[in-house]
Design a protein around this motif. Structure first.
Motif: not given
Length: 160
Positions: A101-130
């Motif tokens: 599960g942790m392996t899936g979580m870190i992959a999901t967290s990393a996959a949020l990077t392009p969205f965070m770079q475009k200023g998506n705050d929901a992706a940023r909060y999901a990244h932090i929470t994960l």
């Protein structure tokens, strides 16, 4: 290849995964520190922001995150391979399931990077929470992993 050497490699391979995971646990804490500094930089102003920018927290956070992602995926597979090589089976237990599960979580967290770079705050909060959940699970994994290592050592020394 020498059979004694192969057996020795097989036995000691059981300790590569726990050592690697403890290093990753420390790196995860460091990555979180860098992420907090990056967040501080983003919200700072004036001279404080200039001083924080010199720390290059964004670059270091991305580099450490990339190392964590790759090493966690390979470490998870390696731990499973070492268990299978030494036992002839995988033990489906909470340690294995949480690790997957942790392996899936870190992959999901990393996959949020392009969205965070475009200023998506929901992706940023999901990244932090994960990643906060990931760090907590890592702490739990460290404890259960050491119990597993103790069982392996007991089997090797004949203390059951």
């Amino acid at each position: 290849m020498n059979p004694e050497l192969l057996q020795s490699l097989k036995v000691y391979s059981q300790f590569v995964h726990p050592i690697l995971m403890w290093v990753l646990f420390g790196l995860t804490i460091y990555a979180m520190y860098l992420g907090v500094q990056l967040r501080r930089t983003r919200s700072a102003e004036g001279e404080v922001k200039k001083a924080l920018l010199k720390g290059r927290f964004n670059i270091r956070h991305h580099q450490i995150g990339s190392i964590l992602l790759a090493t966690m995926v390979l470490g998870t597979l390696g731990g499973m391979a070492a268990t299978y090589a030494n036992s002839g089976k995988l033990f489906v237990n909470p340690h294995l399931l949480v690790g997957l599960g942790m392996t899936g979580m870190i992959a999901t967290s990393a996959a949020l990077t392009p969205f965070m770079q475009k200023g998506n705050d929901a992706a940023r909060y999901a990244h932090i929470t994960l990643n906060v959940i990931l760090l907590a699970l890592f702490g739990w994994q460290a404890i259960t992993g050491m119990q597993i290592v103790q069982n392996v050592v007991n089997r090797m020394t004949g203390n059951t």
